[in-house]
Structures are given as C-alpha cells and as structure tokens.
Design a protein around this motif. Sequence first.
Motif, PDB file in Angstrom:
ATOM      1  N   GLN A  75      -1.828  60.247  38.120  1.00 41.12           N
ATOM      2  CA  GLN A  75      -0.491  60.795  37.943  1.00 41.12           C
ATOM      3  C   GLN A  75       0.333  60.008  36.930  1.00 41.12           C
ATOM      4  OE1 GLN A  75       0.636  63.720  39.140  1.00 41.12           O
ATOM      5  NE2 GLN A  75       2.434  63.342  37.867  1.00 41.12           N
ATOM      6  N   ILE A  76       0.019  58.735  36.750  1.00 45.05           N
ATOM      7  CA  ILE A  76       0.979  57.923  35.992  1.00 45.05           C
ATOM      8  C   ILE A  76       1.137  58.370  34.540  1.00 45.05           C
ATOM      9  CG2 ILE A  76       0.926  55.879  37.499  1.00 45.05           C
ATOM     10  CD1 ILE A  76      -0.890  54.520  35.516  1.00 45.05           C
ATOM     11  N   SER A  77       0.067  58.908  33.934  1.00 38.78           N
ATOM     12  CA  SER A  77       0.234  59.341  32.540  1.00 38.78           C
ATOM     13  C   SER A  77       1.140  60.567  32.453  1.00 38.78           C
ATOM     14  CB  SER A  77      -1.128  59.644  31.919  1.00 38.78           C
ATOM     15  OG  SER A  77      -1.719  60.728  32.619  1.00 38.78           O
ATOM     16  N   LYS A  78       1.183  61.356  33.538  1.00 38.05           N
ATOM     17  CA  LYS A  78       2.042  62.551  33.540  1.00 38.05           C
ATOM     18  C   LYS A  78       3.488  62.213  33.891  1.00 38.05           C
ATOM     19  CE  LYS A  78      -1.918  65.346  34.947  1.00 38.05           C
ATOM     20  NZ  LYS A  78      -2.610  65.799  36.153  1.00 38.05           N
ATOM     21  N   GLU A 142      10.043  74.520  34.186  1.00 35.00           N
ATOM     22  CA  GLU A 142       9.362  74.471  32.894  1.00 35.00           C
ATOM     23  C   GLU A 142       8.934  73.040  32.551  1.00 35.00           C
ATOM     24  OE1 GLU A 142      11.554  76.758  29.942  1.00 35.00           O
ATOM     25  OE2 GLU A 142      10.500  75.578  28.405  1.00 35.00           O
ATOM     26  N   VAL A 143       9.823  72.086  32.804  1.00 37.08           N
ATOM     27  CA  VAL A 143       9.510  70.676  32.546  1.00 37.08           C
ATOM     28  C   VAL A 143       8.272  70.257  33.331  1.00 37.08           C
ATOM     29  CG1 VAL A 143      10.293  68.302  33.059  1.00 37.08           C
ATOM     30  CG2 VAL A 143      11.833  69.914  31.900  1.00 37.08           C
ATOM     31  N   VAL A 144       8.260  70.625  34.604  1.00 36.95           N
ATOM     32  CA  VAL A 144       7.144  70.215  35.463  1.00 36.95           C
ATOM     33  C   VAL A 144       5.853  70.923  35.046  1.00 36.95           C
ATOM     34  CG1 VAL A 144       6.248  70.286  37.824  1.00 36.95           C
ATOM     35  CG2 VAL A 144       8.612  69.560  37.396  1.00 36.95           C
ATOM     36  N   ALA A 145       5.968  72.216  34.709  1.00 34.62           N
ATOM     37  CA  ALA A 145       4.783  72.974  34.294  1.00 34.62           C
ATOM     38  C   ALA A 145       4.178  72.388  33.022  1.00 34.62           C
ATOM     39  CB  ALA A 145       5.163  74.445  34.076  1.00 34.62           C
ATOM     40  N   GLN A 146       5.005  72.028  32.080  1.00 26.54           N
ATOM     41  CA  GLN A 146       4.516  71.488  30.803  1.00 26.54           C
ATOM     42  C   GLN A 146       3.940  70.087  30.932  1.00 26.54           C
ATOM     43  OE1 GLN A 146       7.381  71.683  27.652  1.00 26.54           O
ATOM     44  NE2 GLN A 146       7.281  73.917  27.504  1.00 26.54           N
ATOM     45  N   SER A 147       4.626  69.238  31.712  1.00 19.68           N
ATOM     46  CA  SER A 147       4.251  67.815  31.722  1.00 19.68           C
ATOM     47  C   SER A 147       3.316  67.454  32.864  1.00 19.68           C
ATOM     48  CB  SER A 147       5.514  66.958  31.831  1.00 19.68           C
ATOM     49  OG  SER A 147       6.179  67.234  33.066  1.00 19.68           O
TER      50      SER A 147
END
Lengths: 324, 324
Positions: A75-78, A142-147
């Motif tokens: 998870q950390i890279s995301k 949208e932020v969560v979906a993209q990142s």
Amino acid sequence: MMNRAEELHIPTYDDVLKAHALIKPHIHRTPVLTSSFMNELSGAELFFKCENFQKAGAFKVRGASNAVFGLDQNQISKGVATHSSGNHALSLSYAAGRRSIPVTVVMPKTAPAAKKAAVRGYGGIVVECEPSTSSREAVFAEVVAQSGADFVHPYNDHRVIAGQGTCALELHEDTGTLDAVIAPIGGGGMVSGSCLTLSNIAPATKIYAAEPHNADDAWRSFKAGYIIADDAPQTVADGLKVPLKDLTWHFVSRHVEDILLVTEEEIIDAMYLMWQRMKIVIEPSSAVPVAAILKNRQLFAGKRIGVIITGGNVDLKQLPWMQE
Amino acid sequence: MMNRAEELHIPTYDDVLKAHALIKPHIHRTPVLTSSFMNELSGAELFFKCENFQKAGAFKVRGASNAVFGLDQNQISKGVATHSSGNHALSLSYAAGRRSIPVTVVMPKTAPAAKKAAVRGYGGIVVECEPSTSSREAVFAEVVAQSGADFVHPYNDHRVIAGQGTCALELHEDTGTLDAVIAPIGGGGMVSGSCLTLSNIAPATKIYAAEPHNADDAWRSFKAGYIIADDAPQTVADGLKVPLKDLTWHFVSRHVEDILLVTEEEIIDAMYLMWQRMKIVIEPSSAVPVAAILKNRQLFAGKRIGVIITGGNVDLKQLPWMQE
C-alpha cells in the motif's frame, strides 16, 4: 444477525497498545499541565493533557500516524488520502511525510488558503472540490480510483480510534486513576479512543463529552439513542461540526456518562481564560470541555478530572474575542 | 578606595542557593520546552526555559519572592513597596500576598486599568502618581516615609538579582552544560542573575543579552564601558525600556559575551512564530532573544542554547500583529 463487532471492526485495547508502540517515535509525549488558578476557579483538581503541543498541533496525529505506519508494503507506494479541511488533513500529511509516502487531501475551494498551504507545507497534495458534499464525494472517489490511495477517515476508522486511545493511556500513566475525563466531541474520535482505553484500564473513571449548543447533534443522538446528523452547524469550535458515525457511536453510546452543552460565549470566555492564565494557545474546540467544567461545578468540584486539550491550531490574526 | 563589592552589596552564588531554598514553595519549577521546528529554523538546539508559565506570569516573581520571604519579623508588619507598572509590580504583590504582608505599588495614573486591577487582584494597594519621574519619586518617598515599607527595586537589589539567578540554576540542572544562554535585557536583572549563577557553575557557558534597537541603551553602555540611560524609549517589548543600574552593570560588564540588537519587526515576527508553532503565549520581551538567535545564525548554529522566555503577560485584545 451479524455480530456488530465483526461487522464494524471495533478496535480493542490491544490495538491501542500496538498503536502506541508504533507511533511513539513520531509523536510527542505531550505534558500534563496543572493550574492552581483553574483549580480554584473550578473547585476541582484539573489535569490538562496538552495535545495543542502535539506534532501538527493536535491529537489527530495519533490516529493518522497509526493508520500510516500500519500500512503494508503493497500500500505504501499508493499512499493515503482523506477529505478534511482541518487538523486531520494536517496530521495525515505530517504522518505520510514522516513515512515518505504520497498523501492527497480533498478540500473545498473555499477552505482558507492558510490551511491549504499548511497541508502542502507537510508535503501533501491538495485537490480542490466545490463546497458541497456531492462534489467532495465525487472528487474524492476519483482520487482514490486513480491513485489506489488508502482512505483514512478523520474518525470513523478503527486505526484512527485506536491511535486516539493512546492519549488517554498517557494521561492515565501520568496522573493515576482519575474520577473523570472530559473531551470535546465532534465526530467522536477522541471520545471513542478515550472510552476504549479507560473502559479497559480504569473502568471507574467517568467519561464526559462536551459539545457546543450550536452543534449539539451528538447530545441529541445520545439522548435519542441513535445517530442524528446535522447539516453544517455553525460554531466557533470548528473542529466539532461533524456528526457521529457508526464506529464512534459504538463507543459513545456505551461508555459516555453524559454530554454537556456550552454556548458560543462560554467557549470564547473559557478559551480567553486559558490563554490569559495558563499562557497556552488552544483552539476553540479545546475550550469546550473547560467551559463545561466551569458551567457544571457541582459535577466536578472536589474531584480529579482529566481534560483533553485537543489542539492549538488557530488563526492568530482572527481571534474570536476580536470579533465580539 | 572602597572595595566595590562592599560598597554595592554584590550577591554571591551562595545567595542564589539560599534564595532557591527560600522561594521554592512559592514558585513554579517551570518546564524547559524544545521544538524540532525552531531547531531546524535556527540550526541550533534550543532549550526554552518557560517563565511565561511562572506564578504571576513572569520570572520576576523569583526575585520578588526572595526579597519578601527574606524580610525579618520587624519588617513584615510594615510591608514592601515598589514603583513599577509591569511584571515586578504583579510579582511583588503576589509574593506579599503569599506572606500576608502589606504591599504598595506606585503607578502612573496613565497605566492601563488592567494592570492596576491585576495588582489589586493579588492584594496590592495601588497609589497613583503623575506620569513623570519627579512625581513618581515624590509619591514613592511619601509612601515609604508613612508606611516604613521596604523598597524592593525591580532589579537593582541584591535580593532580586539572587532570586533571578535561580532561573539559570534550574535550567542548568535540567539541560546540563550549555554552550550559551541568551536572555532579554532591560534593567538587567535576569541577565545579572544568569551571570551570577553561570559564572559559578558553568563558566564556559557564554551569556548573551538581546535588546530592541529602539531601546539599545544597554548595548551602547556595553560598547562604551559605562552606563548610558535613555529617557522613555519606545518599543513593543515594554519590559525592556528601563536602564541598567550599578548592580546590574557590575554583572553585565563582567560576564556578558555580547548584546545583540533586533528590530521591532523582528521581535513581532519571532513572537508570532513562537505562538504559532510552539503554542505558547509569550510577551514581546520574551521574543527578543528568539529574534536575536534567528538573526545571528552563525553565532548559534550547531550549539546547545538556553533561551530564557521571561514572561507571558500580554493584552490578548491588543496583539502587536493586529496593529501592523
């Protein structure tokens, strides 16, 4: 029927202990201050746990750090993301910065430039939305979906509540068993963490919450027996405008002795008094429990009371007593 | 020629130790705070001795208490008196109140009502004079003649200097040997007490004084080699307007490494920064050494520096950044 503790993921006292071990290197062990003046005024023996001196200026860094430092390698890279224009945004940005992972904060366009600058100062990315719940939710999704960022809710998150529980743990270590602990209530993260810790290590300690009359949704929920949420209440205690959610309701409904209400004037007077006599910068939310103690002398006089001073982030150029 | 130490009554380090034993029950052991933000900004390791949390809101209560609690039985019924419109007036009133002896403070008519009220709040009697030196001296002489009160000068008094010396003693106990200690200079009471203590217990620790450009009489005295006094300098650091006197000059001229000057803007910026980042209420005088550290990075970077935060008595409704 499904067991509610499974359905919800209720944090345990063991989670608080693990959180403390995890976040200790990243937070301050804040001092517990006393004041003979405030003791005389209240008739009680008051122990102020000064989270205004905490990293990023508020207790919120405890829960945010617990979430961030508990992330696994995948998870950390995301990174992490949240929506908040207050102390949680700052705190999550601080914690993510300490772990060098990405952090995105969705904030309304209309949020003060100083708050956006503070988030960026800790390395956070600010994504603006319109000042409406629908826009915030759409932009945030949208932020969560993209990142693929992990959503760290300001309070309705088991990691956050366990982190906030470390505050009452430290207070108890420093003062021994107290007759009562009082904290301000907005979404209920600090109150829930305090309930979680104290119901395990000091079950005789009563837990009071204090809330502005102008944002009394927790009080009405407590009296009604179910969550009541208000839309955009107006109070000087701007950290306390948000409603209870299911996880915090779990703790508040089970462990809180009572919720005490105070007026805007009482909040400002208590804040002024604390600055003037204790020489500490506290935000309006932190003055709410102080005002409640001074208003309810009969409840607290003669007792040993812990008071959670939740934060010290204020605009020094816009103090509430300047606007009276 | 008469020996100057006999002529003047220069306090000794033993007087500081006796003062500490005498006043300890009546004062706070104030905390030494640190700030990773301020350390990064200055490049130094800063230890803030927080006398803003002291009884009556300032270090002055140390010297005042030493004078009051050292009075013999013959004197206590006659009480003490001083002329001051600042922290010394408050502190002497506090100390006299603790010993239940009379205290009279001569203050100009024009002094703020809040300051007179604060003195009365501690049980002091306020006698008003015209806002001139001649009126003050005449009124004060009459007060002393009528009451037989013991005059406790704000700084040019061996008991007061020995009392102020207890502050550096506590700081040294808490931090170990420092590379330097810096304090604001007005009349020089705190700087003299620090010199007295540190020259005995930590002679390698350099002592810096910090002063407003607008009230740079101590700086000019230091450079000239004799006392220069100004008439009514104007600075936001209102505790630092008074001149050196023979007793404080004794210490300042012998033990101070240098006096550093800062502008009004630098004082206000440093004060704002301390409130904003450290969440403590400090008065403008206390911001003067902070401003001097930030202005003279090359002197302090990489070193362990003690900073005396002298007090926290400010009018919260008249903050200097509101008047820019």
